[in-house]
Design a protein around this motif. Structure first.
Motif, PDB file in Angstrom:
ATOM      1  N   HIS A   1       0.834  -1.201   0.000  1.00  0.00           N
ATOM      2  CA  HIS A   1       0.000   0.000   0.000  1.00  0.00           C
ATOM      3  C   HIS A   1       0.866   1.248   0.000  1.00  0.00           C
ATOM      4  CE1 HIS A   1      -3.395  -2.605   0.816  1.00  0.00           C
ATOM      5  NE2 HIS A   1      -2.715  -3.130   1.813  1.00  0.00           N
ATOM      6  N   GLY A   2       0.551   2.146  -0.897  1.00  0.00           N
ATOM      7  CA  GLY A   2       1.257   3.423  -0.947  1.00  0.00           C
ATOM      8  C   GLY A   2       0.354   4.547  -0.488  1.00  0.00           C
ATOM      9  N   LEU A   3       0.881   5.401   0.374  1.00  0.00           N
ATOM     10  CA  LEU A   3       0.147   6.591   0.815  1.00  0.00           C
ATOM     11  C   LEU A   3       0.856   7.802   0.229  1.00  0.00           C
ATOM     12  CD1 LEU A   3      -2.016   7.989   2.541  1.00  0.00           C
ATOM     13  CD2 LEU A   3      -0.463   7.815   4.490  1.00  0.00           C
ATOM     14  N   LEU A   4       0.174   8.493  -0.677  1.00  0.00           N
ATOM     15  CA  LEU A   4       0.798   9.601  -1.402  1.00  0.00           C
ATOM     16  C   LEU A   4       0.441  10.913  -0.713  1.00  0.00           C
ATOM     17  CD1 LEU A   4      -0.222   8.352  -4.966  1.00  0.00           C
ATOM     18  CD2 LEU A   4       1.865   7.838  -3.706  1.00  0.00           C
ATOM     19  N   LEU A   5       1.462  11.597  -0.199  1.00  0.00           N
ATOM     20  CA  LEU A   5       1.217  12.849   0.508  1.00  0.00           C
ATOM     21  C   LEU A   5       1.369  14.056  -0.413  1.00  0.00           C
ATOM     22  CD1 LEU A   5       3.096  12.114   3.843  1.00  0.00           C
ATOM     23  CD2 LEU A   5       0.684  11.765   3.312  1.00  0.00           C
ATOM     24  N   SER A   6       1.729  13.784  -1.657  1.00  0.00           N
ATOM     25  CA  SER A   6       1.918  14.871  -2.607  1.00  0.00           C
ATOM     26  C   SER A   6       1.440  14.375  -3.964  1.00  0.00           C
ATOM     27  CB  SER A   6       3.404  15.243  -2.649  1.00  0.00           C
ATOM     28  OG  SER A   6       3.814  15.541  -3.960  1.00  0.00           O
ATOM     29  N   GLU A   7       1.042  15.319  -4.799  1.00  0.00           N
ATOM     30  CA  GLU A   7       0.548  14.909  -6.120  1.00  0.00           C
ATOM     31  C   GLU A   7       1.654  14.387  -7.009  1.00  0.00           C
ATOM     32  OE1 GLU A   7      -1.751  18.076  -7.781  1.00  0.00           O
ATOM     33  OE2 GLU A   7      -3.323  17.834  -6.266  1.00  0.00           O
ATOM     34  N   ARG A   8       2.901  14.731  -6.672  1.00  0.00           N
ATOM     35  CA  ARG A   8       4.018  14.283  -7.514  1.00  0.00           C
ATOM     36  C   ARG A   8       4.656  12.993  -7.000  1.00  0.00           C
ATOM     37  NH1 ARG A   8       7.323  19.253  -6.741  1.00  0.00           N
ATOM     38  NH2 ARG A   8       6.041  19.164  -4.891  1.00  0.00           N
TER      39      ARG A   8
END
Lengths: 447, 247
Positions: free
Chosen positions: A353-360
């Motif tokens: 699982h990846g948690l993306l804290l930024s759009e990039r």
């Protein structure tokens, strides 16, 4: 491939440096022969690149263009530099025995060797030619691909590492920590080769801690683990190398009947890391629990590539990886589960699982199942997403300010992966490591 | 306590609330009843400060302050509590951890000292016992694996620990059997006080047998179309909402 490969500058420099390195770092003849074989393998393989499927997201040819050579002289770090790095280790103060290696060389002054009945601890730099059978039978012989560039690089430039043996039926209560410190700020290559062997019914917890100065350093690490029948082994690794470094590491594991293998790796350091895990069940009724957490920001890149091979029936494997990715960080998880024809009643589950804290930020997962048996329960799941706005609102509606609520949710997200660590003291320190990362993230935002 | 004036609210260009006027004095319990889609839950979310709702007209004053200018956490610290209709699962955050973090965060925002750990523990235990919430449940992740009744009791526990000035109960009765409903209602009634007001949002009159309101309002198509005392709820129970939907 029959096509002659043009060596890159970095590859050619390594190949050219080998004879002088070998002459300057004498080892027992049997290990020196291994080195020569590693050198041949590395010369043939070179650094992997994106056209090789398993390396499509982690192109080492491109990422490692500057020459990185093994140090010919021991480093002379500034006074207190090593102590400062060690003080920052998450395991400072933990009740553990310690083997400390500085720039790939054993440092007996900083080490506190474990003493226990049935426990043997050696360092490869001092191993005689008449090395114990358990070491010779495991070194370079455990499960993994026939041709692997990290193993080849590590073997060619072998200098030192820890070799640990636990006799049958012996439980070692105190964890053993192998600390690897990069102190030299120059661009260079160093690595350790660790071999851990548990005989039947033995148990051990060992930690690998990687701490580093902010050097353009390449770590080429290999750890080989053989777990006897009914034995139990926990490995915990924390990789907190300097943010300009590259960290390449293999873990090769063979697991005996009814044995338990637990593995957890936390990655917070280095600009680029590739962790490869190759685990194979050798006896029925065994369990493997492999997990990891990435806490990455800036342009950090972390790739975990693992293969779990169910070669025998009735074994259980669980993989759980959690990646917290801020800024332009890139997390990768490639997990392959192989169930061989006779490995009936295999139970294998894989989650990433990846948690993306930024759009990039980016998370890529490639789970694979190769199943040749018909009576198995196997599955995998992968997700990538942002913080759930509804959860955030719930916490804020209870009076928790936004930044604090976000940190709580990020902590909760990674905490699940820490559950694989049974040792309470170690798990608490991993939780603190994650909290420290979140606090420094908050300070960066506000500062 | 709470003064809502001419409140208009849109969500994605659809107008949900079309001019709500509502004043709740300290110590009063008001019930809002209405058919599905009348805007009941929207009102509760707007009070708590959920982002997706756009207030196009009107004002909400809470204890003399402009509520709409505040972040959700600031509203909570000022004393607004929303008991959610669908309490959400928060894996990895234990109930006890949520209570402690929220309690101390609110105190910090109000410039009050934190409660000592033993005092806080005592407070939580006492409130949990009253709501028949076990110590084991406090250690579990918030709402994860909780039954419908447990989720609602957990909401009331948070309310009891955080001691808000305004309790907004959004369909707290939904999904509860009669025993669970009684426990929840007892918990709510225990919190009634001259300094605390409540806004009870419900579709059914049943809850109001247990939490007896001072005033009842009927919400239909985004407006309060009728107000009365507790007898209005009984009347609605007999006649249904048909008359108001047509209006």
């Amino acid at each position: 491939m029959n096509v002659a490969i043009q060596q890159t500058r970095a590859e050619q420099a390594l190949i050219d440096a080998f004879p002088a390195f070998r002459a300057g770092a004498p080892l027992a003849p049997w290990l020196d022969q291994q080195r020569e074989a590693g050198y041949s393998a590395f010369t043939a393989l070179g650094l992997p690149h994106r056209r090789i499927e398993e390396w499509r997201w982690t192109d080492l040819r491109r990422a490692l263009q500057n020459a990185f050579l093994p140090l010919t002289e021991p480093a002379t770090p500034a006074a207190g530099a090593i102590e400062a790095l060690m003080a920052n280790s998450p395991f400072t103060g933990l009740d553990a025995a310690r083997l400390v290696f500085v720039d790939g060389r054993f440092d007996p002054q900083r080490s506190e060797l474990p003493v226990a009945e049935g426990l043997t601890v050696l360092t490869l730099g001092d191993v005689p030619d008449a090395a114990p059978a358990w070491l010779k039978e495991s070194f370079g012989k455990l499960y993994g691909p026939e041709q692997d560039p990290i193993r080849a690089l590590n073997t060619a430039f072998l200098r030192d590492g820890a070799a640990i043996h636990v006799a049958a039926g012996i439980s070692i209560a105190q964890p053993i920590e192998i600390v690897s410190i990069v102190s030299d700020p120059a661009a260079h290559l160093s690595g350790l080769r660790n071999v851990v062997v548990l005989e039947a019914g033995a148990s051990l917890t060992f930690i690998e801690t990687h701490l580093g100065a902010d050097a353009d350093h390449v770590a080429g690490m290999v750890t080989e683990v053989r777990i006897g029948d009914d034995a139990s082994l926990q490995r915990v690794k924390v990789q907190d190398d300097g943010l300009s470094a590259a960290h390449l590491a293999n873990l090769h594991v063979e697991i005996g009947a009814r044995a338990k293998f637990r593995e957890f790796t936390a990655t917070v350091g280095s600009r680029l890391s590739r962790n490869q895990i190759f685990a194979k069940f050798r006896g029925e009724g065994a369990e493997a629990n492999i997990s990891g957490a990435y806490l990455l920001a800036g342009k950090q890149h972390c790739d975990t590539t693992l293969v779990v091979n169910h070669a025998v029936p009735e074994c259980t494997s669980r993989e759980l990886f959690k990646a917290v990715l801020d800024d332009e960080a890139h997390g990768i998880f490639q997990g392959k589960l192989i169930v061989e024809q006779y490995a009936q009643k295999t139970d294998g589950k894989q989650q990433s699982h990846g948690l993306l804290l930024s759009e990039r930020a980016e998370f890529d997962a490639k789970p694979e199942l190769e199943i040749f048996a018909d009576d198995v329960a196997c599955g995998h799941g992968a997700t990538a997403g942002q913080l759930d706005e509804n959860l955030l609102f719930y916490l804020m509606a209870r009076g928790i300010p936004e930044a604090q609520a976000k940190s709580m949710l990020i902590s909760a997200f990674v905490a699940e992966a820490f559950d694989a660590v049974e040792h309470d003291g170690i798990r608490e320190r991993l939780t603190e490591l994650a909290e420290g990362w979140l606090i420094s993230r908050g300070e960066k935002r506000n500062g | 306590m709470l003064e809502i004036k001419n409140l208009h609210v849109k969500i994605e260009d659809r107008e949900i609330l079309r001019g709500i006027d509502l004043t709740i004095a300290p110590g009063e319990v008001h019930a809002i009843m209405g058919p599905n889609g009348s805007g009941k839950s929207t009102l509760s979310y707007v009070l708590a400060g959920k982002e997706d709702y756009e207030v196009t007209e009107g004002s909400i004053t809470f204890r003399g302050e402009d509520l709409l200018a505040m972040e959700p956490n600031e509203r909570a610290a000022a004393g607004v509590f929303l008991a959610f209709q669908y309490p959400i699962e928060i894996p990895g955050v234990a109930m006890m951890q949520l209570l402690k973090t929220a309690f101390n965060a609110q105190r910090k925002q109000r410039g009050e000292p934190e409660l000592s750990a033993p005092d806080f523990l005592r407070l939580v235990r006492q409130k949990a016992d009253e709501l028949k919430i076990s110590q084991e449940m406090l250690k579990r992740a918030v709402n994860v694996g909780f039954s419908g009744g447990e989720k609602k009791r957990a909401e009331i526990l948070q309310m009891a620990v955080l001691q808000p000035y305004l309790c907004v109960l959004d369909e707290t009765d939904s999904g509860l059997d009669i025993d669970a409903l009684k426990i929840v209602a007892d918990g709510v009634n225990a919190l009634r006080s001259p300094e605390r007001s409540m806004l009870v949002i419900t579709h059914y009159q049943r809850l109001l047998d247990y939490i007896v309101p001072d005033k009842v309002h009927v919400l239909s198509a985004g407006r309060i179309v009728k107000s009365g005392d507790k007898d209005l709820a009984l009347e609605l129970e007999r006649s249904g909402y048909a008359e108001y939907q047509a209006a």
